[in-house]
Motif scaffolding. Structure first.
Motif, PDB file in Angstrom:
ATOM      1  N   PHE A 173     -56.247  15.337   7.287  1.00 20.03           N
ATOM      2  CA  PHE A 173     -55.016  16.322   6.571  1.00 20.03           C
ATOM      3  C   PHE A 173     -53.998  15.312   6.774  1.00 20.03           C
ATOM      4  O   PHE A 173     -54.418  15.491   8.606  1.00 20.03           O
ATOM      5  CB  PHE A 173     -55.073  18.075   7.740  1.00 20.03           C
ATOM      6  CG  PHE A 173     -55.978  19.092   6.761  1.00 20.03           C
ATOM      7  CD1 PHE A 173     -56.086  19.407   5.596  1.00 20.03           C
ATOM      8  CD2 PHE A 173     -57.339  19.600   7.230  1.00 20.03           C
ATOM      9  CE1 PHE A 173     -56.570  20.260   4.985  1.00 20.03           C
ATOM     10  CE2 PHE A 173     -57.736  20.506   6.646  1.00 20.03           C
ATOM     11  CZ  PHE A 173     -57.583  20.994   5.886  1.00 20.03           C
ATOM     12  N   ARG A 174     -53.217  15.295   5.756  1.00 24.49           N
ATOM     13  CA  ARG A 174     -52.278  14.020   6.063  1.00 24.49           C
ATOM     14  C   ARG A 174     -50.823  14.514   6.213  1.00 24.49           C
ATOM     15  O   ARG A 174     -49.988  14.098   6.647  1.00 24.49           O
ATOM     16  CB  ARG A 174     -52.117  13.345   4.894  1.00 24.49           C
ATOM     17  CG  ARG A 174     -53.610  12.059   4.846  1.00 24.49           C
ATOM     18  CD  ARG A 174     -53.690  11.391   3.783  1.00 24.49           C
ATOM     19  NE  ARG A 174     -53.586  12.088   2.368  1.00 24.49           N
ATOM     20  CZ  ARG A 174     -55.238  11.954   2.079  1.00 24.49           C
ATOM     21  NH1 ARG A 174     -55.743  11.152   2.304  1.00 24.49           N
ATOM     22  NH2 ARG A 174     -54.873  13.074   0.766  1.00 24.49           N
ATOM     23  N   ASP A 175     -50.727  16.166   5.691  1.00 21.44           N
ATOM     24  CA  ASP A 175     -49.205  16.378   6.172  1.00 21.44           C
ATOM     25  C   ASP A 175     -49.250  17.447   7.100  1.00 21.44           C
ATOM     26  O   ASP A 175     -49.689  19.190   6.574  1.00 21.44           O
ATOM     27  CB  ASP A 175     -48.693  17.006   4.552  1.00 21.44           C
ATOM     28  CG  ASP A 175     -47.542  17.728   4.181  1.00 21.44           C
ATOM     29  OD1 ASP A 175     -46.890  17.570   5.530  1.00 21.44           O
ATOM     30  OD2 ASP A 175     -46.779  18.020   3.787  1.00 21.44           O
ATOM     31  N   ILE A 176     -48.944  17.806   8.145  1.00 20.15           N
ATOM     32  CA  ILE A 176     -48.746  18.463   9.292  1.00 20.15           C
ATOM     33  C   ILE A 176     -48.102  18.677   9.993  1.00 20.15           C
ATOM     34  O   ILE A 176     -47.105  17.710  10.468  1.00 20.15           O
ATOM     35  CB  ILE A 176     -50.917  18.308  10.328  1.00 20.15           C
ATOM     36  CG1 ILE A 176     -51.402  17.708   9.592  1.00 20.15           C
ATOM     37  CG2 ILE A 176     -50.099  18.647  11.863  1.00 20.15           C
ATOM     38  CD1 ILE A 176     -52.665  16.859  10.239  1.00 20.15           C
TER      39      ILE A 176
ATOM     40  N   TYR B  96     -49.677  24.012   9.804  1.00 20.48           N
ATOM     41  CA  TYR B  96     -49.049  24.299   9.861  1.00 20.48           C
ATOM     42  C   TYR B  96     -49.478  24.511  11.147  1.00 20.48           C
ATOM     43  O   TYR B  96     -50.417  25.358  11.586  1.00 20.48           O
ATOM     44  CB  TYR B  96     -47.915  25.567   9.271  1.00 20.48           C
ATOM     45  CG  TYR B  96     -47.442  25.556   7.982  1.00 20.48           C
ATOM     46  CD1 TYR B  96     -45.218  24.623   8.895  1.00 20.48           C
ATOM     47  CD2 TYR B  96     -47.518  24.847   7.324  1.00 20.48           C
ATOM     48  CE1 TYR B  96     -44.713  24.508   7.619  1.00 20.48           C
ATOM     49  CE2 TYR B  96     -46.705  24.594   5.664  1.00 20.48           C
ATOM     50  CZ  TYR B  96     -45.784  24.710   6.867  1.00 20.48           C
ATOM     51  OH  TYR B  96     -44.527  23.764   5.372  1.00 20.48           O
ATOM     52  N   ALA B  97     -49.067  23.354  12.144  1.00 17.42           N
ATOM     53  CA  ALA B  97     -50.730  23.550  13.265  1.00 17.42           C
ATOM     54  C   ALA B  97     -49.234  24.072  14.900  1.00 17.42           C
ATOM     55  O   ALA B  97     -48.780  23.513  14.910  1.00 17.42           O
ATOM     56  CB  ALA B  97     -50.905  22.737  13.856  1.00 17.42           C
ATOM     57  N   ILE B  98     -50.002  25.267  15.498  1.00 13.19           N
ATOM     58  CA  ILE B  98     -49.641  25.806  16.505  1.00 13.19           C
ATOM     59  C   ILE B  98     -49.071  24.716  18.206  1.00 13.19           C
ATOM     60  O   ILE B  98     -47.986  24.665  18.086  1.00 13.19           O
ATOM     61  CB  ILE B  98     -50.442  26.898  16.922  1.00 13.19           C
ATOM     62  CG1 ILE B  98     -49.149  27.750  18.132  1.00 13.19           C
ATOM     63  CG2 ILE B  98     -51.577  26.260  18.157  1.00 13.19           C
ATOM     64  CD1 ILE B  98     -49.812  29.345  18.069  1.00 13.19           C
ATOM     65  N   GLY B  99     -49.855  23.834  18.155  1.00 18.13           N
ATOM     66  CA  GLY B  99     -49.880  22.738  19.018  1.00 18.13           C
ATOM     67  C   GLY B  99     -50.366  21.547  18.880  1.00 18.13           C
ATOM     68  O   GLY B  99     -51.326  21.271  17.873  1.00 18.13           O
TER      69      GLY B  99
END
Length: 222
Positions: free
Chosen positions: A89-92, A74-77
């Protein structure tokens, strides 16, 4: 200095107060902090990873940690997501909101009742951990890096009338610790959290997108 002469001819002096480089003929970088990566280890099984900075991804590389690349991230931007993508990573999941508290509120329903690991800076401003924990996320956090303020010479201080771009609260504190604040400065900052730290000195222009390019575009506007 040819670059300085060109900047003065354009009538625009823009300083990017950040460790992140950005190539633009009218932008000069001013690093007031430096990132130091810390030693840590991670559990073998991780339900999900939470990144609020690409420094968290760099900290994993620094520690030479191998992870399951199918672990949900889980990425902020987008810059943060790009670093995770580059790592493999593949599931972002890329949040719509680029601000800490809103990011936490957005991902809380997706992580409710699940295990998640947050790789964070030593000092944080947002209430991300409280928001997620109170929403029923089984959250662990690891201090992965710290942002240390540098001591800079007075000659590095931007001249009156400069536009300053700030990318984090720590960069605001690093700048003011070194140079104070001049009323003639114009400030652009990524996000409301950074703006809140800057608000005691001025009324900053807030860039809603977590992107240095978007900040530069705002800074170039008259």
């Amino acid at each position: 200095n040819l670059i300085e002469a060109n900047l003065n001819m354009e009538g625009v002096l823009i300083y990017l107060v950040s460790n992140t480089k950005f190539d633009h003929p009218q932008v000069r970088q001013l690093a007031v902090c430096e990132i130091k990566f810390l030693k840590f280890s991670l559990p073998a099984q991780i339900g999900a990873l939470i990144f609020t900075s690409k420094n968290a991804v760099a900290a994993i590389k620094f520690n030479e940690i191998s992870l399951d690349l199918d672990t949900p991230v889980y990425a902020i931007g987008e810059p943060c997501a790009a670093a995770a993508r580059e790592f493999g990573f593949r599931d972002i999941f890329v949040a719509r909101h680029g601000h800490g508290d809103e990011f936490a509120a957005e991902i809380a329903p997706l992580l409710q009742g699940r295990d998640a690991l947050y790789l964070r800076a030593r000092e944080t401003v947002s209430k991300l951990e409280q928001i997620l924990s109170s929403a029923g996320v089984r959250l662990q956090s690891v201090i992965a890096y710290e942002n240390c303020i540098l001591s800079l010479p007075a000659a590095a201080k931007p001249p009156q009338g400069s536009t300053l771009i700030f990318t984090s609260p720590k960069n605001v504190r690093g700048f003011t610790a070194n140079f104070g604040w001049d009323g003639g400065y114009r400030a652009v900052c990524i996000g409301r959290t950074t703006a809140s730290v800057l608000s005691e000195f001025c009324e900053p222009i807030i860039c809603e997108r977590m992107s240095i390019k978007s900040c530069v575009d705002l800074a170039l506007l008259p």
